[in-house]
Write a protein that holds these residues in place. Structure first.
Motif, short mmCIF file in Angstrom:
data_model
loop_
_atom_site.label_atom_id
_atom_site.label_comp_id
_atom_site.label_asym_id
_atom_site.label_seq_id
_atom_site.Cartn_x
_atom_site.Cartn_y
_atom_site.Cartn_z
N GLY A 23 41.25 41.81 26.12
CA GLY A 23 41.31 40.35 26.24
C GLY A 23 42.14 39.87 27.41
N GLY A 24 42.78 40.79 28.13
CA GLY A 24 43.69 40.40 29.20
C GLY A 24 43.10 40.57 30.59
N GLU A 25 44.01 40.49 31.58
CA GLU A 25 43.59 40.63 32.98
C GLU A 25 43.37 42.10 33.32
OE1 GLU A 25 46.04 36.76 34.73
OE2 GLU A 25 46.52 38.76 35.47
N ALA A 26 42.43 42.36 34.24
CA ALA A 26 42.14 43.74 34.64
C ALA A 26 42.13 43.85 36.15
CB ALA A 26 40.78 44.15 34.10
N LEU A 27 42.38 45.08 36.64
CA LEU A 27 42.16 45.35 38.06
C LEU A 27 41.32 46.61 38.18
CD1 LEU A 27 43.79 47.70 39.88
CD2 LEU A 27 45.73 46.30 39.35
N ILE A 28 40.58 46.69 39.28
CA ILE A 28 39.74 47.85 39.52
C ILE A 28 40.10 48.45 40.87
CG2 ILE A 28 37.78 46.62 40.57
CD1 ILE A 28 35.99 48.40 38.70
N LEU A 29 40.19 49.78 40.89
CA LEU A 29 40.63 50.48 42.09
C LEU A 29 39.46 51.31 42.62
CD1 LEU A 29 43.39 50.83 43.53
CD2 LEU A 29 43.82 52.78 42.03
N PRO A 31 36.23 50.58 43.73
CA PRO A 31 34.89 50.41 43.16
C PRO A 31 33.79 50.77 44.18
CG PRO A 31 35.75 48.28 43.82
CD PRO A 31 36.86 49.27 44.05
N VAL A 32 32.67 51.28 43.67
CA VAL A 32 31.52 51.70 44.48
C VAL A 32 30.41 50.66 44.29
CG1 VAL A 32 29.77 53.51 44.78
CG2 VAL A 32 32.14 54.13 44.22
N LEU A 33 29.81 50.22 45.40
CA LEU A 33 28.83 49.13 45.34
C LEU A 33 27.73 49.37 44.29
CD1 LEU A 33 27.67 46.48 46.48
CD2 LEU A 33 26.45 47.84 48.18
N GLU A 34 27.16 50.57 44.29
CA GLU A 34 26.01 50.83 43.40
C GLU A 34 26.40 50.77 41.92
OE1 GLU A 34 26.74 52.53 46.07
OE2 GLU A 34 24.95 52.36 47.34
N LYS A 35 27.69 50.81 41.61
CA LYS A 35 28.13 50.83 40.21
C LYS A 35 28.63 49.48 39.72
CE LYS A 35 27.49 55.21 39.68
NZ LYS A 35 26.64 55.82 38.69
N VAL A 36 28.50 48.45 40.55
CA VAL A 36 29.10 47.16 40.21
C VAL A 36 28.57 46.59 38.89
CG1 VAL A 36 29.09 44.73 40.96
CG2 VAL A 36 29.93 46.50 42.50
N ASP A 37 27.27 46.75 38.63
CA ASP A 37 26.72 46.28 37.35
C ASP A 37 27.43 46.93 36.17
OD1 ASP A 37 24.87 44.60 38.45
OD2 ASP A 37 23.22 46.06 38.38
N ARG A 38 27.65 48.23 36.30
CA ARG A 38 28.31 48.98 35.22
C ARG A 38 29.75 48.48 34.99
NH1 ARG A 38 29.29 50.33 30.68
NH2 ARG A 38 30.54 52.17 30.25
N TYR A 39 30.47 48.24 36.10
CA TYR A 39 31.86 47.76 35.97
C TYR A 39 31.88 46.41 35.26
CZ TYR A 39 32.43 50.93 40.01
OH TYR A 39 32.39 51.99 40.88
N GLN A 41 29.69 45.12 33.29
CA GLN A 41 29.34 45.29 31.89
C GLN A 41 30.55 45.80 31.08
OE1 GLN A 41 26.44 48.36 31.23
NE2 GLN A 41 26.18 47.87 29.07
N LEU A 42 31.25 46.80 31.62
CA LEU A 42 32.40 47.36 30.91
C LEU A 42 33.51 46.32 30.76
CD1 LEU A 42 33.72 49.83 29.60
CD2 LEU A 42 34.51 50.53 31.88
N VAL A 43 33.75 45.56 31.83
CA VAL A 43 34.77 44.50 31.78
C VAL A 43 34.43 43.52 30.66
CG1 VAL A 43 35.55 42.44 33.05
CG2 VAL A 43 35.58 44.68 34.16
N SER A 44 33.17 43.19 30.53
CA SER A 44 32.78 42.24 29.48
C SER A 44 32.84 42.90 28.10
CB SER A 44 31.43 41.63 29.84
OG SER A 44 30.51 41.79 28.80
N GLU A 45 32.42 44.16 28.00
CA GLU A 45 32.49 44.85 26.70
C GLU A 45 33.93 44.95 26.19
OE1 GLU A 45 28.57 47.73 27.36
OE2 GLU A 45 30.55 48.48 27.87
#
Ligand SMILES: [Fe+2]
Length: 345
Positions: A23-29, A31-39, A41-45
């Motif tokens: 429920g809080g803030e996140a950061l991503i280190l 990230p690969v362009l082709e995987k953005v949809d997956r990230y 989705q995971l952030v929302s899950e």
């Protein structure tokens, strides 16, 4: 704490998603362009809000997901101050902190693989980018790589961390996921050298082929900046010189979107208000602080940030919320300084 290690099997890249709580803030280190949809989705899950997307260095083997994540989530893009990428929202230097709610990572400048390589230390773990890999080290033969600088980064910074510190690199090609500083000291074959000269000799003898994606990835990764021209075309941008001329007019409210640490380090435009970017949506919606200010006083809201990225996104959000006079300073405080605008600290 939420800690996810994600893998792109095409480039062998590890991407890390960090947050202090559900429920809080996140950061991503890294990230690969082709995987953005997956990230996304995971952030929302996990019910997270992506606040920052960070690259440890300018990658040559994959296209970064920074620009796509910014466009889709309005997160802040972050790289080191030495990076030659055109525009990111925030640049960090050795000794700075990379922060989100509940987490603070120490920034270490660890050049050698490239001259813009940074590592990030979070308590019991360090994200080493391509500086220190598991039983290996990042190549130093292109992108202003320098084996001597890398020796210094590894031996005089990373290996001085406690032995039990976990090492999470940006790549692995053999399926290893994590190591420790103590393990790498003892077993990393590249680190069993007697001197810096011996390390340089070892690295210079590697003769590696260039990464397959290099000709595509490097030019793409040099241009992740938001197109601020579009904002300017709509008449929502002021040049730094125009903004200096407007400064201190009573019908203008300058609004600084940066974090407290950026304000302390780089200075503030005198008389400006502070309304950090993560609170923007709440501030510009009807009833929000900036919305009320604009409506009650008729003042024109002029956003600014470090390089004009956050403020360009803020202008769009403010315009969407009905603040039709909102604009921003193109190029941010960086451009303001170059135009000799006044600052206070
Ligand atoms: Fe790299």
């Amino acid at each position: 704490m939420i800690f996810r290690q994600l893998f792109d099997s095409v480039s062998g890249t590890y991407t890390y998603l960090l947050a202090s709580r559900r429920g809080g803030e996140a950061l991503i280190l890294d990230p690969v362009l082709e995987k953005v949809d997956r990230y996304i989705q995971l952030v929302s899950e996990l019910d997270l809000k992506l606040i920052k997307a960070v690259d440890t260095h300018l990658h040559a083997d994959h296209i970064t997901g920074l620009g796509a994540l910014r466009d889709r989530t309005h997160c802040v893009t972050v790289m080191g101050e030495r990076s030659k990428v055109d525009v990111v929202s925030m640049r960090l230097a050795e000794g700075d902190n990379l922060t989100i709610e509940g987490l603070a990572l120490d920034v270490l400048y660890t050049p050698g693989h490239t001259d813009d390589s940074y590592s990030f230390l979070m308590h019991d773990r360090v994200f080493t980018g391509d500086t220190l890999l598991i039983r290996g080290t990042g190549r130093t033969d292109f992108q202003n790589g320098d084996a001597r600088a890398q020796y210094d980064s590894i031996f005089n910074k990373l290996l001085r961390l406690p032995d039990e510190t976990m090492v999470f690199p940006a790549h692995d090609y053999k399926g290893e996921t994590v190591s420790t500083i103590g393990e790498e000291k003892a077993f990393n074959p590249r680190l069993q050298v007697k001197s810096v000269d011996q390390y340089v000799e070892l690295m210079n003898a590697l003769n590696l082929p260039n990464p397959k994606m290099m000709d595509v990835a490097v030019p793409a990764n040099m241009r992740v900046g938001l197109a601020q021209e579009e904002i300017a075309r709509r008449g929502w941008a002021l040049s730094a010189a125009d903004a200096i001329a407007l400064d201190s007019r009573p019908d203008v409210a300058l609004v600084d979107l940066r974090e407290r640490a950026e304000r302390e380090k780089h200075g503030v435009i005198p008389g400006s208000l502070h309304a950090p970017y993560p609170d923007l949506v709440a501030n510009v919606r009807p009833g929000g602080m900036l919305n009320e200010l604009a409506r009650a006083t008729g003042r024109r809201i002029v956003f600014y940030c470090a390089f004009g990225e956050r403020s360009a996104m803020a202008v769009r959000a403010a315009q969407d919320a009905g603040l039709t006079s909102a604009c921003h300073i193109q190029g941010g405080i960086d451009a303001w300084k170059k135009a000799n605008g006044p600052l206070v600290r």
